[in-house]
Design a protein around this motif. Structure first.
Motif, short mmCIF file in Angstrom:
data_model
loop_
_atom_site.label_atom_id
_atom_site.label_comp_id
_atom_site.label_asym_id
_atom_site.label_seq_id
_atom_site.Cartn_x
_atom_site.Cartn_y
_atom_site.Cartn_z
N LEU A 1 0.85 -1.18 0.00
CA LEU A 1 0.00 0.00 0.00
C LEU A 1 0.88 1.23 0.00
O LEU A 1 1.88 1.29 0.72
N PHE A 2 0.51 2.22 -0.80
CA PHE A 2 1.24 3.49 -0.86
C PHE A 2 0.23 4.59 -0.60
O PHE A 2 -0.54 4.99 -1.48
N ILE A 3 0.20 5.08 0.65
CA ILE A 3 -0.86 5.97 1.12
C ILE A 3 -0.31 7.39 1.24
O ILE A 3 0.54 7.68 2.08
N ILE A 4 -0.83 8.29 0.40
CA ILE A 4 -0.29 9.64 0.25
C ILE A 4 -1.22 10.64 0.93
O ILE A 4 -2.45 10.60 0.76
N GLY A 5 -0.63 11.58 1.68
CA GLY A 5 -1.42 12.53 2.45
C GLY A 5 -1.98 13.70 1.67
O GLY A 5 -2.46 14.67 2.26
N GLY A 6 -1.95 13.64 0.34
CA GLY A 6 -2.48 14.72 -0.47
C GLY A 6 -1.41 15.71 -0.87
O GLY A 6 -0.22 15.51 -0.63
N GLU B 1 -3.95 -8.77 -2.89
CA GLU B 1 -3.55 -10.08 -2.37
C GLU B 1 -2.57 -10.78 -3.29
O GLU B 1 -1.72 -11.55 -2.84
N ASN B 2 -2.68 -10.50 -4.59
CA ASN B 2 -1.83 -11.18 -5.57
C ASN B 2 -0.53 -10.44 -5.89
O ASN B 2 0.23 -10.88 -6.76
N GLY B 3 -0.30 -9.30 -5.22
CA GLY B 3 0.99 -8.65 -5.37
C GLY B 3 1.00 -7.26 -5.97
O GLY B 3 2.07 -6.67 -6.16
N SER B 4 -0.16 -6.70 -6.27
CA SER B 4 -0.20 -5.35 -6.85
C SER B 4 0.03 -4.28 -5.79
O SER B 4 -0.18 -4.51 -4.60
N LEU B 5 0.46 -3.11 -6.25
CA LEU B 5 0.59 -1.94 -5.39
C LEU B 5 -0.70 -1.14 -5.47
O LEU B 5 -1.13 -0.75 -6.57
N ILE B 6 -1.33 -0.89 -4.33
CA ILE B 6 -2.52 -0.05 -4.27
C ILE B 6 -2.10 1.30 -3.69
O ILE B 6 -1.62 1.37 -2.55
N ALA B 7 -2.24 2.35 -4.47
CA ALA B 7 -1.84 3.69 -4.05
C ALA B 7 -3.06 4.60 -4.02
O ALA B 7 -4.04 4.37 -4.73
N GLY B 8 -2.99 5.62 -3.18
CA GLY B 8 -4.08 6.57 -3.13
C GLY B 8 -3.63 7.86 -2.48
O GLY B 8 -2.77 7.85 -1.60
N THR B 9 -4.20 8.97 -2.92
CA THR B 9 -3.86 10.27 -2.36
C THR B 9 -5.09 10.97 -1.83
O THR B 9 -6.18 10.88 -2.43
N SER B 10 -4.96 11.65 -0.70
CA SER B 10 -6.05 12.41 -0.09
C SER B 10 -7.26 11.51 0.15
O SER B 10 -7.20 10.61 0.96
N ALA B 11 -8.37 11.72 -0.56
CA ALA B 11 -9.51 10.82 -0.41
C ALA B 11 -9.11 9.38 -0.71
O ALA B 11 -9.60 8.44 -0.08
#
Length: 281
Positions: free
Chosen positions: A30-35, A140-150
């Protein structure tokens, strides 16, 4: 033919929604960005961690935005500027009849990037659908899930909506630390032991996150500043970017009240800088 597809999709959802919560052994990150703005070094890290510079492709899910086409354009453009051209926008609308090709685009993506906007809007479209299931499956299978702000807020099981239950007029930060005031809804649940707040230092959202960890002491509150992210791999969280990450925990599950004002004892705050790592049990 359409009826058959709906029945098959219903069977698929009934089987996989139950299992998608069991992601403790997920191979992905997971790549979680604060906006805020994303420095080129951060975008490059997303590319490298997902592996799309070597093979596969990435998708941008812009459903948090009121202008999804523009949101997808700006999100993909940050990759194009680095010469990474295999990232594509993929928008969905509420109650859309989901085609196999669009579902396969989620299932096979090595990077799934959720743009900013309104986390409630995103969850209203994806919750309980094959879209949500396939995001879990990809993770679960190895992908990167990224998201910014919302897109950061939706990552956790318990999601801060941004609204105050006692004060309907929106404010970017809570003016008080009150009981039964913070609104929490269900997010994607890719991680279950934290709750994420974004734009954290820039918008002084301490009152909001403190309210969360006092009202819900079983979770850690993670406030991520703008142009900053946490990269979660297994149980390890690494700070990436330019600013700070604030972590509140309430190990004694302390909560007191006085005229609706919240109090607590023994709260712990840690402040992490880029390059530092930490774990949440």
């Amino acid at each position: 033919m359409m009826l058959k597809r709906i029945v098959l999709l219903s069977l698929f959802l009934g089987f996989t929604i139950q299992s998608c919560a069991q992601n403790l052994d997920a191979k992905g990150k997971l790549f979680i960005i604060g906006g805020g703005s994303r420095p080129a070094s951060m975008v490059d890290r997303i590319v490298k961690e997902s592996g799309i510079d070597k093979e596969g492709y990435g998708i941008v899910l812009p459903m948090s935005s009121s202008i999804p086409d523009s949101s997808a354009y700006y999100a993909t453009n940050q990759f194009y500027k680095l010469g990474v051209n295999n990232v594509y926008g993929l928008n969905f609308v509420k109650d859309e009849v989901l085609t196999v090709s669009k579902l396969d685009s989620i299932r096979n993506a090595k990077l799934i990037y959720i743009s900013g906007g309104d986390q409630n809007k995103f969850m209203d479209i994806v919750q309980g659908t094959a879209i949500e299931v396939l995001i879990h499956e990809a993770y679960e299978n190895g992908s990167l899930i990224a998201g910014t702000s919302a897109g950061a807020a939706v990552m956790s099981e318990m999601m801060i909506t941004g609204s105050e239950l006692k004060h309907p007029d929106y404010s970017s930060t809570f003016r008080n630390i009150e009981s039964e005031n913070i609104e929490i809804k269900s997010g994607l649940g890719l991680i279950t032991n934290i709750i994420v707040d974004q734009h954290f230092v820039k918008r002084s959202r301490y009152n909001r996150l403190l309210s969360a960890v006092i009202e819900y002491p079983e979770i850690a509150g993670i406030g991520i500043d703008e142009s900053t992210a946490i990269l979660i791999s297994g149980k390890t969280m690494e700070v990436v970017g330019e600013s700070q990450v604030v972590v509140f925990t309430n190990p004694d599950k302390s909560k007191t009240t006085f005229n609706d004002k919240l109090g607590a004892h023994g709260l712990i705050m840690n402040l992490y800088l880029p390059g530092e790592t930490f774990k949440i049990d």
